[in-house]
Motif scaffolding. Sequence first.
Motif, PDB file in Angstrom:
ATOM      1  N   THR A  69      32.654  32.222  36.033  1.00 53.39           N
ATOM      2  CA  THR A  69      33.093  33.634  36.281  1.00 53.39           C
ATOM      3  C   THR A  69      32.824  34.631  35.269  1.00 53.39           C
ATOM      4  O   THR A  69      32.654  35.714  35.696  1.00 53.39           O
ATOM      5  N   ARG A 111      35.705  38.485  42.169  1.00 52.31           N
ATOM      6  CA  ARG A 111      35.777  38.474  40.863  1.00 52.31           C
ATOM      7  C   ARG A 111      34.369  38.517  40.358  1.00 52.31           C
ATOM      8  O   ARG A 111      33.951  37.684  39.571  1.00 52.31           O
ATOM      9  N   GLU A 169      46.020  39.662  34.121  1.00 50.13           N
ATOM     10  CA  GLU A 169      45.186  39.275  34.953  1.00 50.13           C
ATOM     11  C   GLU A 169      44.494  38.034  34.696  1.00 50.13           C
ATOM     12  O   GLU A 169      44.148  37.254  35.591  1.00 50.13           O
ATOM     13  N   TYR A 191      44.678  34.790  37.161  1.00 46.30           N
ATOM     14  CA  TYR A 191      43.541  34.057  37.547  1.00 46.30           C
ATOM     15  C   TYR A 191      43.613  32.394  37.249  1.00 46.30           C
ATOM     16  O   TYR A 191      43.365  31.694  38.254  1.00 46.30           O
TER      17      TYR A 191
END
Length: 608
Positions: free
Chosen positions: A373, A600, A216, A220
């Motif tokens: 993020t 996200r 993941e 990203y």
Amino acid sequence: MEKEEVLKVYRHSLAHILAKAVIELYGKEVQYAIGPEIEDGCYYDFVLPRTVTEEDFQTIEDKMHEIIKRREDWTRKVISRDEALELFKDQKFKHELIVDLPADETISIYYTGDDYVDLCRGPHVDNSQELFSAAFKIKNVSGAYWRGDEKRDQLQRIYLFAFPSKDELKAHLAWLKEAQERDHKKIGTALDLFMFRETAPGMAYWLPRGWILYQELMKYSREIQGKHGYTEISAPLINNKKLWLISGHWAHYQNNMFIVPGITKGVNATDAVQGEEAPEQYSVDAEDTMAAKPMNCPNAMMSYKRTMHSYKELPIRYSEYDVLHRKEKSGQMNGLFRVQEFRQDDDHTFVTPEQIKDEIKDVIAIADEIYKTFGITYRAEFSTRPDDFMGDIESWNAAEASLKAILDEKYGDGNYEINEGDGAFYGPKIDLQIKDALGREWQCGTVQLDFQLPHNFELTYVDKDGVQKMPIVIHRAIFGSFERFIGIITEHFKGAFPFWLNPYQVAVVPIRPEHNEYAQKVAAELTKAGVRVESDLTDVNMRDKIKRFKQMKDPYILVVGDKEAAENTVSVNVRGSNKQLQGVALDKFVELCAKLNAERTLELPQEI
């Protein structure tokens, strides 16, 4: 005196108090070695008549308090080498230190009271009463070798936490407890993310749940880079020594590389036994020696060099996620923080001089977006030319001036740290230091400007005037090592990762086996929406299933029974909350999960 200097004096003085206490408790036969201050206190090394255990800690601490209460004066004296050797004739370690001192060294000693003396440069307190407010606690006892040599005397090292006040010591102990609870090695084991084995030291085995998280992160990274015009390549994991000689890594980095020697097979007839074939002999073929790549840079240069380029093609951005290997000393390896095998979100961008500023500004914009993020802040550090630099001074000066101008514009003059001499051997760099939940800083992102490797590999492009010129390379990573970054965020989030990153995002628990069919329907709807789901359809008590999924820190646990199946709803247990949300429409829950993945989101909604 600055606060940091005062703290050093406190801690160094407490090391002497510790040594005096140990001598008074264990007798004159104690051999005492060295006792420096360290980050959170001090330690002292001894040879003692018996092993110090945890049961002895309080006795030693009490003796230290007793010594401090005597209000003894501390006296510094400068003595001759002969006087020092006589004074410490029964102390083998002090004696050796004195013998090894340069001939012109000033030899000073410190008396604490009249009965304890130590060889020391100082400085120290003037009287023990200055240590009345100091707070200390024995941390642990470990083994150590004299001067770090395993062939020399084995010592007992007593570590001491030491702070100017009880409140500061208490706060530090609380911080340590929190750090232990966040230890990524413990959490990684508990969540079944990764493991280490002695068969591959410093190389993580990524288990199914951990590999999902890893992928993941890479997904990203690829998504962000795709938006910024990056292209991805992959190159061989081992290369011939010739490549590393061209790049300069063989001269500057050989000790950190895994070498694969070339082997030449031959026959030695003189060693043959009568009636048998001569045995095969092997020798190292230097021309065929290979090395596992510790960095992607040389292969990126080779990829660029395959064809002629025009200035119209630049910038060319080659991102790379290949496995890297760097040889580390066993004592330096630390879980995911320091490994021998890892991947980076690596990139090498080939630019013209005019493109440097805009390209690096874009890299920093990517860093801003990615770190935001994760809810992580960072600061920039500028590292300049090291002593073992490669290339000419003029190129280095130009590179450093370019990076400094970018930093001044982005952060303001003086609002970033300058590390003189800490650049890479091929160019200056900007390091991005991120801060975790415990306030610790980690170097992850880096932007390095390189005028040297393009020269070594004879890289060119055709400029608008038709003349061949040399491109400049920007080395860049944001996560840095994925392994280290995962270790950092595991501790940052305490294993409770944001929804989009968590290995499994939703767990489905049917109340009884007759509810399995609806549970499978729920799981299928979530999977169709791109949500990672795990279910337990076994005939195990529902509460045990829920407990297991909670231990794995799944963000949402759905409980389904007759009512939910009839109404097409789910009951939701939210991570971090003790309440259960009843009667949540399945389509509404699926929509929420898809939204959390798309955005996200850092926070996990407690209401749906």
